[in-house]
Design an enzyme around this catalytic site. Structure first.
Site, mmCIF file in Angstrom:
data_model
loop_
_atom_site.group_PDB
_atom_site.id
_atom_site.type_symbol
_atom_site.label_atom_id
_atom_site.label_comp_id
_atom_site.label_asym_id
_atom_site.label_seq_id
_atom_site.Cartn_x
_atom_site.Cartn_y
_atom_site.Cartn_z
ATOM 1 N N ASN A 1 0.855 -1.182 0.000
ATOM 2 C CA ASN A 1 0.000 0.000 0.000
ATOM 3 C C ASN A 1 0.895 1.238 0.000
ATOM 4 O O ASN A 1 1.495 1.577 1.017
ATOM 5 C CB ASN A 1 -0.888 -0.048 1.257
ATOM 6 C CG ASN A 1 -1.756 1.182 1.395
ATOM 7 O OD1 ASN A 1 -1.843 2.006 0.492
ATOM 8 N ND2 ASN A 1 -2.405 1.307 2.549
ATOM 9 N N TRP A 2 0.978 1.879 -1.142
ATOM 10 C CA TRP A 2 1.880 3.031 -1.264
ATOM 11 C C TRP A 2 1.270 4.312 -0.706
ATOM 12 O O TRP A 2 1.925 5.361 -0.732
ATOM 13 C CB TRP A 2 2.299 3.222 -2.731
ATOM 14 C CG TRP A 2 3.278 2.194 -3.206
ATOM 15 C CD1 TRP A 2 3.901 1.249 -2.450
ATOM 16 C CD2 TRP A 2 3.771 2.011 -4.544
ATOM 17 N NE1 TRP A 2 4.736 0.479 -3.222
ATOM 18 C CE2 TRP A 2 4.672 0.930 -4.519
ATOM 19 C CE3 TRP A 2 3.527 2.645 -5.763
ATOM 20 C CZ2 TRP A 2 5.338 0.478 -5.662
ATOM 21 C CZ3 TRP A 2 4.192 2.190 -6.900
ATOM 22 C CH2 TRP A 2 5.086 1.120 -6.857
ATOM 23 N N LYS A 3 0.033 4.261 -0.283
ATOM 24 C CA LYS A 3 -0.622 5.431 0.337
ATOM 25 C C LYS A 3 -0.356 6.685 -0.502
ATOM 26 O O LYS A 3 -0.462 6.653 -1.720
ATOM 27 C CB LYS A 3 -0.151 5.584 1.793
ATOM 28 C CG LYS A 3 -0.331 4.292 2.607
ATOM 29 C CD LYS A 3 -0.119 4.492 4.080
ATOM 30 C CE LYS A 3 -0.306 3.173 4.814
ATOM 31 N NZ LYS A 3 -0.244 3.299 6.259
ATOM 32 N N HIS B 1 -9.800 1.102 4.767
ATOM 33 C CA HIS B 1 -8.512 1.267 5.442
ATOM 34 C C HIS B 1 -8.697 2.206 6.636
ATOM 35 O O HIS B 1 -9.482 3.146 6.575
ATOM 36 C CB HIS B 1 -7.473 1.829 4.467
ATOM 37 C CG HIS B 1 -6.095 1.808 5.043
ATOM 38 N ND1 HIS B 1 -5.656 2.763 5.929
ATOM 39 C CD2 HIS B 1 -5.075 0.928 4.900
ATOM 40 C CE1 HIS B 1 -4.422 2.469 6.303
ATOM 41 N NE2 HIS B 1 -4.037 1.367 5.691
ATOM 42 N N GLU C 1 -5.545 -4.833 10.653
ATOM 43 C CA GLU C 1 -4.558 -3.765 10.797
ATOM 44 C C GLU C 1 -4.867 -2.965 12.063
ATOM 45 O O GLU C 1 -5.619 -1.976 12.018
ATOM 46 C CB GLU C 1 -4.592 -2.825 9.588
ATOM 47 C CG GLU C 1 -4.215 -3.510 8.284
ATOM 48 C CD GLU C 1 -3.638 -2.524 7.282
ATOM 49 O OE1 GLU C 1 -2.540 -2.766 6.781
ATOM 50 O OE2 GLU C 1 -4.272 -1.485 7.032
ATOM 51 N N SER D 1 3.159 -1.672 10.191
ATOM 52 C CA SER D 1 4.627 -1.590 10.363
ATOM 53 C C SER D 1 5.343 -2.887 9.994
ATOM 54 O O SER D 1 6.399 -3.195 10.572
ATOM 55 C CB SER D 1 4.979 -1.172 11.795
ATOM 56 O OG SER D 1 4.436 0.104 12.071
ATOM 57 N N GLY E 1 2.895 -1.102 4.214
ATOM 58 C CA GLY E 1 2.805 0.302 3.820
ATOM 59 C C GLY E 1 4.184 0.897 3.578
ATOM 60 O O GLY E 1 4.831 0.642 2.565
HETATM 61 P P1 PGA Z 1 2.487 0.556 7.463
HETATM 62 O O1 PGA Z 1 1.054 0.637 6.748
HETATM 63 O O2 PGA Z 1 3.144 -0.716 6.991
HETATM 64 O O3 PGA Z 1 3.212 1.787 7.000
HETATM 65 O O4 PGA Z 1 2.244 0.541 8.919
HETATM 66 C C1 PGA Z 1 0.242 -0.492 6.607
HETATM 67 C C2 PGA Z 1 -1.135 -0.065 6.163
HETATM 68 O O5 PGA Z 1 -1.643 0.914 6.724
HETATM 69 O O6 PGA Z 1 -1.716 -0.655 5.247
#
Ligand code: PGA
Length: 259
Positions: A12-14, A97, A169, A217, A238
Site C-alpha cells: 500500500n503506497w498510500k 482502510h 490492521e 509496520s 505500507g
Molecule cells: P504501514 O502501513 O506498513 O506503514 O504501517 C500499513 C497499512 O496501513 O496498510
C-alpha cells in the site's frame, strides 16, 4: 486463490510517492526476483494508477485501488469509482482502510457500499479492520472488529470465484512512515484475532475460505514472525514497500511457499 498454502504480499503506497517515483519503483519491481507461492500486488495513488498498471502489464504483479467510490459515474468531484478502476486494470481494492475510517471519517455504512461496488465491478476487495489504541486498552478489540465485519458482510452473497480477503490492521501498529514505526503486535495477539476473524466469517457465510492478512509496520525485521503464524495468509505493507532497499530486504526474508 483459496488454499492456505498460498500467500499474499500486498503493498500500500498510500500518498508516499508521486507519479514518477511510482513508475520507477514499479519498473524496478518488475525486473526483481519474486518469492514463489506469493501473489504480489501494489496499490498506487489514483494519480499514478494507470502508469503503474502499464509498467507492470504482463508481469505477475497485480495492481489495486487504495479507495473507490460506489457510484459508477457522475457528479462526485474528486472521487474515482470502482468501475473506473476495474476498467483501468485494477484487480483488487482496499476497502475501509483505517486511514479512510479515521482521517476521512468513513463510516461502516460507506465501507459496505464500497465493498459492494468493488464486487459488482469485478474487483477483489481487501477489507481492512482493526481497533485503535484506546479501544484496545478498553478491552473492546473484538467488539470493534466484529462491528466492522458485520457491517461489511452481513447478508452479503459472496461471489464463488472471488477470494475473501481481510486485513487485520490494528491502528496502533500502523506506521507514520519509515521514521515512525507503530508498535509491534505480539504474535499471539495477532494470531487470536486472525483465527477469530476467519471463524466468524465462516460462521455467517457457508463455503468461504477467508484469507486474513496482517498489516501494521510490517518490514524485514518482523515479517518472518508474522508469516510464521499458521492462520496468516499474508501481509499488507505500507511504508516499507515505498523504499527500494527496504522492499528488497523484506522480500529476501520470505521463505517460498508451495503453490
Ligand atoms: P504501514 O502501513 O506498513 O506503514 O504501517 C500499513 C497499512 O496501513 O496498510
Amino acid at each position: 486463490m483459496s488454499s492456505a498454502t498460498h500467500g499474499y504480499i500486498f503493498a500500500n503506497w498510500k500518498m508516499y510517492l508521486n507519479q514518477e517515483e511510482s513508475v520507477a519503483l514499479a519498473t524496478s519491481w518488475r525486473a526483481a526476483p519474486r518469492p514463489d507461492g506469493y501473489q504480489l500486488a501494489v496499490f498506487p495513488s489514483a494519480l499514478a494508477f494507470t502508469s503503474v498498471a502499464e509498467a507492470l502489464a504482463g508481469s505477475s504483479i497485480r495492481v489495486g485501488a487504495q479507495n473507490v467510490y460506489w457510484v459508477d459515474q457522475g457528479g462526485y468531484t474528486g472521487e474515482v469509482s470502482a468501475a473506473m478502476f476495474a476498467a483501468a486494470g485494477a484487480q483488487y481494492a482496499l476497502i475501509g482502510h483505517s486511514e479512510r475510517r479515521h482521517q476521512f471519517h468513513e463510516t461502516n455504512h460507506e465501507v459496505r457500499q464500497k465493498l459492494e461496488a468493488a464486487l459488482a465491478s469485478g474487483l477483489t476487495p481487501l477489507l481492512c479492520v482493526g481497533e485503535t489504541a484506546a479501544e484496545r486498552s478498553a478491552g473492546r478489540t473484538w467488539e470493534v472488529i466484529e462491528t466492522q465485519l458485520r457491517a461489511a458482510y452481513h447478508n452479503l452473497v459472496w461471489p464463488a470465484k472471488t477470494d475473501l480477503l481481510i486485513a487485520y490492521e490494528p491502528v496502533w501498529a500502523i506506521s507514520r512512515g519509515t521514521e515512525r514505526w507503530g508498535a509491534d503486535c505480539p504474535p499471539g495477539e495477532a494470531e487470536v484475532i486472525h483465527t477469530r476473524i476467519s471463524d466468524w466469517l465462516q460462521g455467517i457465510m457457508s463455503g468461504v475460505a477467508p484469507q486474513v492478512l496482517f498489516g501494521g509496520s510490517v518490514r524485514a525485521a518482523n515479517l518472518g514472525r508474522y508469516l510464521a503464524e499458521p492462520h496468516l495468509a499474508g501481509v499488507l505493507v505500507g511504508a516499507a514497500s515505498t523504499q527500494p532497499d527496504r522492499w528488497s530486504a523484506l522480500l529476501a526474508n520470505i521463505t517460498p511457499r508451495a503453490l
